[in-house]
Structure formats: structure tokens, C-alpha cells
Design an enzyme around this catalytic site. Structure first.
Site, short mmCIF file in Angstrom:
data_model
loop_
_atom_site.label_atom_id
_atom_site.label_comp_id
_atom_site.label_asym_id
_atom_site.label_seq_id
_atom_site.Cartn_x
_atom_site.Cartn_y
_atom_site.Cartn_z
CG HIS A 161 -0.36 0.23 2.53
ND1 HIS A 161 -0.05 -0.80 3.39
CD2 HIS A 161 0.02 1.36 3.17
CE1 HIS A 161 0.47 -0.31 4.50
NE2 HIS A 161 0.53 1.01 4.40
CB SER A 187 3.59 1.67 5.84
OG SER A 187 2.38 1.94 6.47
CG ASP A 225 0.14 -4.16 2.88
OD1 ASP A 225 0.52 -3.54 1.87
OD2 ASP A 225 -0.29 -3.61 3.91
#
Length: 510
Positions: A95, A204, A126
């Protein structure tokens, strides 16, 4: 299964698991040294070699516009984290580079941003893999080494570039839970680690290190709730290694296979007796089988799965994991690769049967992602037809789409199964108002069932039927017993009335 996305839409009063957003770097609280001696002093901190392998990821995104699928949304920039692994590669979150137009990487302590190439994006897990062609980027950096799965209460350190500053950040905590959990970005369920270290926007893609200096996971999402503090989630090394090995085998990401069934727990003794199970037998009952899966040809509803690859399955669908721990048996399936075979032992009519089943990725009626491609659409007589996907629903109804989507569409998303490999759920997403479609202006996101009394399979099938239509009228049968009918005066006028574009509709029809 609760999905998270970049912060938009209404706030969900329930718990929500959200992928951590890349952080837009607009401010810095760092104090410059202005050329002082401290700036040139060699730092000998224990974690320096590890931290040097952690990079900052800058991405420019251009998301598709599902409301106006013939154009894209305005570009925006984000920053997140990543880390260098062997083979001149960098790992980050999928993402973090979703719908990318440009990706750049910056090493710790450097003022240079290097242009990166995206090698693979694993939406389900992911994870994304990048590389840099410039040899200078790789100089003086030791790749991160992966460790084994940590135990509960093992110390972990999350390193990255979260919001609040431009320099590297370190947070520490312990592993508090390990189980199969919902991956917000990919709408899938895989093994995950829960930790109590803070994971914020920008973390992230950053690595989580053990106290031995090995990477044990990738930070990727956190639990957002007013009563919750410091619950973050990490992608474990088993999932990471699966992604890497999958790419290395075929030089592309093929995904995680599934068993292609829905199952029911067998904890009720009367149910077990009715299914012909003996007192020592345990397993789960098959409720439904995906028609597009290989299992559909050999397994049957009401078969009781006793074991998978020789490992017995309990009545609640779990298997032994580690000392004192159990985990859902889907973990065994996720350890396989697309195209691998597995031995499934079932109980059918009081007889034990064994099947050698080839595993494939799941084919959803409403796909979980569009693989970075532009959305498919088709326009005729001012009606905009679109194929429904999870990104489409998220765009139309916000990140809490599972609460806001109309009931019939939500039922299709949660429970419907594709009957064929190419089946799609097609809707009239909106009506471009014109004289030819007077009275139909209020039709929004309504499923199309048939055209001129012939059922449709997918968007491409619908476009082909319209283009080859010789009837006087275009007749579309919709859900809720609605009918849309308009006179086909001429093929060009029916396509885009009162517009310069006279082509027959669809861009990116697949």
C-alpha cells in the site's frame, strides 16, 4: 473482516484494523548541526549497521477515479519506510507504492533520492519489492538478515520513518499475540504478529528486529479504536519468505493459494454423530465449494476434512502450532505455492478418502484488487457500466464500505461465488443525463442481469452483445426487477449522446 484504507469516509464505531498510511513529510523537528564537530563524529551505536539498511520511500500516487473511470484522480505524494535485503532488493508495503507513478528511495544520512523500480507487488500480503539501478545506492550497505518466528514476549524493535520528523525513528515492544488475522489492504487472512510497539503513519514497510538483530517482520497496520493503545501488527517472516520465494521461482508474484471451500465447525456432538464420525475422529464440515476451484471436481458438500498434508484438523478448525499454541489450519494452505499439490483426507458416507489436490489462488466474483490496472468501464446511451471490485466499493462508499454498501451488493461481495473464471458483477454505476435516457437518472450502482433477454457474464460480454445488436431497442434487465430500454436510432448516437467522442464506449474492457 474489517478493511482499512487511507483516511477517508465516515468513522466506524466498531474496531477497525487499518493499514498504516504513508506519511506526507511536510514538517521537520530536527535541529541542524550547522557544521559543528558533532556532525562529523562517528557514531558507534550498536544498532547502526541495522538502521543503515532502513530506507525512506517516497512515492507519487495516481489513483483511478471509479466515479469517472475515463480519468484519474489528482496525484499526491507520500512517504513510508523500507529496508534492503539480499540481491540488491528493497522490501516495503504494497500500500506504500499502490498506484505509483514514481518511487524514490533515500538512505539514512543521505541527501540523495534514488529512482526505484517496482519488481513485484503482493496485494494479498501487503508486500512490495523494489530495486535501484544506480550502483551508488548499494555502496556501504549490508542487507538485513531474516530470523525465525519470535515467541510470545520476545522483544522487538520497529525501525522506520513515521510521521513527526524526517529522521529515522525507533520504537520497542514485545510480541503479544500470533494468529491468523485480516490483512486490511489485501482483504485476506494470513499469519500476523501483534506487538505493543507504536506503529504510526510512515512506519509502513519498516522492519521489526529481534534482540539478536535479525528481521522478524514488516510493520504494516495497527488497530484503531478509542479504547485501544499501541496495538500494531507485523507481517512475519513466514509470509515474507513466501513472497520472496514465489517471486524468485517465476520472476513474478503469483499469490497465496486457497483451499476453495467454506467450512463449518464440528464442535456439536450430535452433528458429529449425524455425519458418521467416530469418537476419535475430528475435522470440519465443507459447506460450499468454489465452482472455479480444482477442489470442486473432487470434494463434495458435507465432506468432513480430517487432515491436510497429514496434519490432523480439530473440530474448531485449528491445528497444533507451537508449544501451548494452536492456529487456524488455513496457515498450512498459505504455506503452499500456487500450483502445489496437497493431500486432503476426508470422511464421506462413513468412509475415509484421500485426494491429491492442486492448489490455486482464489477467483472471487468481486475481486479484492485490480492489480494496479485502470478500472474497466463501458458507456452506451449515457449509461456507464462498470465491473464491481473491492476498490470500486471502497471508492463509492468509503473505507467502511462493508457497512455502507447496499445490501444486495454487499451480499454478493460476502457470499456469492463465481461460477466461471471470467464471471464479473456488472452494474450501471451512473447515468450521464441526456435526451436518450430520460427517466433513468436515478439509477446508481444497480446490477445488470441481462441484455435483450440474454444473460451477461461480464463487462466484455455485455460490450460485445451491444456492439453486435441488430434489434430496434437496447433492453437492459437490472436487479430489483428494473428494465432500461431505449431506441437504437443509430449506433453512434446511442454510444455517447451529445458528446464528441463517438467511439463505442469502453476503455480498458478486460
Amino acid at each position: 473482516m474489517v478493511d482499512g484504507k487511507r483516511k477517508r469516509g465516515q468513522k466506524n464505531p466498531k474496531n477497525s484494523t487499518e493499514e498504516e498510511e504513508p506519511a506526507n513529510s511536510s514538517a521537520s523537528m530536527d535541529i541542524e548541526n550547522n557544521g559543528s564537530d558533532f556532525a562529523t563524529t562517528e557514531v558507534t551505536t550498536k544498532g547502526v549497521p541495522l538502521m543503515d539498511a532502513v530506507v525512506k520511500v517516497f512515492c507519487v500516487h495516481s489513483e483511478p477515479n471509479f466515479s469517472l473511470p475515463w480519468q484519474r484522480k489528482r496525484q499526491y505524494s507520500s512517504s513510508s519506510s523500507g529496508f534492503i535485503i539480499s540481491g540488491r532488493r528493497v522490501l516495503t508495503n504494497a500500500h506504500s507504492v499502490e498506484h505509483y507513478t514514481q518511487v524514490k528511495l533515500k538512505k539514512r544520512g543521505s541527501d540523495v533520492k534514488y529512482l526505484a523500480t517496482v519488481l513485484a507487488i503482493g496485494t494479498e500480503c501487503d508486500i512490495a519489492m523494489l530495486t535501484v539501478k544506480d550502483d551508488e545506492f548499494w555502496e556501504g550497505i549490508s542487507p538485513v538478515e531474516f530470523g525465525s518466528l519470535p515467541a510470545l514476549q520476545d522483544a522487538v524493535t520497529v525501525v522506520g520513518y513515521p510521521i513527526g520528523g524526517d529522521t529515522i525513528s525507533v520504537t520497542s515492544g514485545v510480541v503479544s499475540r500470533m494468529e491468523i488475522l485480516s490483512y486490511a489492504h489485501g482483504s485476506t487472512e494470513l499469519l500476523g504478529l501483534q506487538i505493543d510497539a507504536a506503529i504510526n503513519s510512515g512506519n509502513s514497510g519498516g522492519p521489526a528486529f529481534s534482540d539478536k538483530g535479525n528481521c522478524v517482520g514488516i510493520a504494516f497496520q495497527s488497530l484503531k479504536h478509542e479504547d485501544v493503545e499501541n496495538i500494531g501488527y507485523v507481517i512475519p517472516t513466514t509470509v515474507i519468505n513466501h513472497f520472496i520465494e514465489d517471486y524468485e521461482k517465476k520472476e513474478e508474484y503469483t499469490g497465496f493459494p486457497t483451499l476453495g471451500i467454506e467450512w463449518q465447525k464440528m464442535e456439536n456432538p450430535d452433528l458429529r454423530m449425524a455425519m458418521g464420525m467416530s469418537s476419535h475422529q475430528k475435522g470440519v464440515r465443507i459447506k460450499r465449494i468454489e465452482p472455479t476451484s480444482p477442489e470442486y471436481k473432487v470434494l463434495k458438500p458435507s465432506d468432513v476434512i480430517l487432515s491436510f498434508d497429514g496434519i490432523d484438523i480439530a473440530n474448531d478448525g485449528t491445528i497444533p502450532f507451537r508449544h501451548g499454541e494452536r492456529i487456524a489450519f488455513s496457515y498450512l494452505v498459505s504455506q503452499k505455492y500456487t500450483g502445489d499439490n496437497a493431500i486432503v483426507k476426508v470422511l464421506r458416507d462413513s468412509k475415509i478418502l484421500e485426494f491429491n489436490i492442486k492448489l490455486q489462488t482464489r477467483r472471487r466474483l468481486i475481486s479484492a484488487n485490480i492489480q494496479g490496472k485502470p478500472p474497466s468501464y463501458y458507456i452506451v446511451a449515457g449509461f456507464v457500466f462498470a465491473a464491481v471490485s473491492v476498490p470500486y466499493l471502497r471508492s463509492e462508499y468509503g473505507k467502511d464500505y462493508e457497512y455502507n454498501t447496499p445490501v444486495k451488493l454487499l451480499d454478493k461481495h460476502l457470499y456469492a461465488m463465481a461460477e466461471t473464471e471470467d464471471e464479473q458483477l456488472v452494474v450501471i454505476s451512473q447515468v450521464l443525463v441526456s435526451d436518450i435516457n430520460i427517466g433513468y437518472e436515478d439509477i446508481v450502482n444497480t446490477q445488470v442481469l441481462a441484455f435483450n433477454d440474454k444473460p451477461i457474464k461480464n463487462l466484455k460480454d455485455l460490450a460485445s452483445m451491444v456492439e453486435n445488436c441488430d434489434d430496434e431497442y437496447l433492453k437492459f434487465e437490472l436487479d430489483y426487477e428494473q428494465i432500461v430500454q431505449c431506441l437504437l436510432i443509430s449506433r453512434h448516437e446511442a454510444v455517447m449522446p451529445e458528446r464528441k467522442d463517438k467511439t463505442l464506449g469502453g476503455f480498458q474492457i478486460r
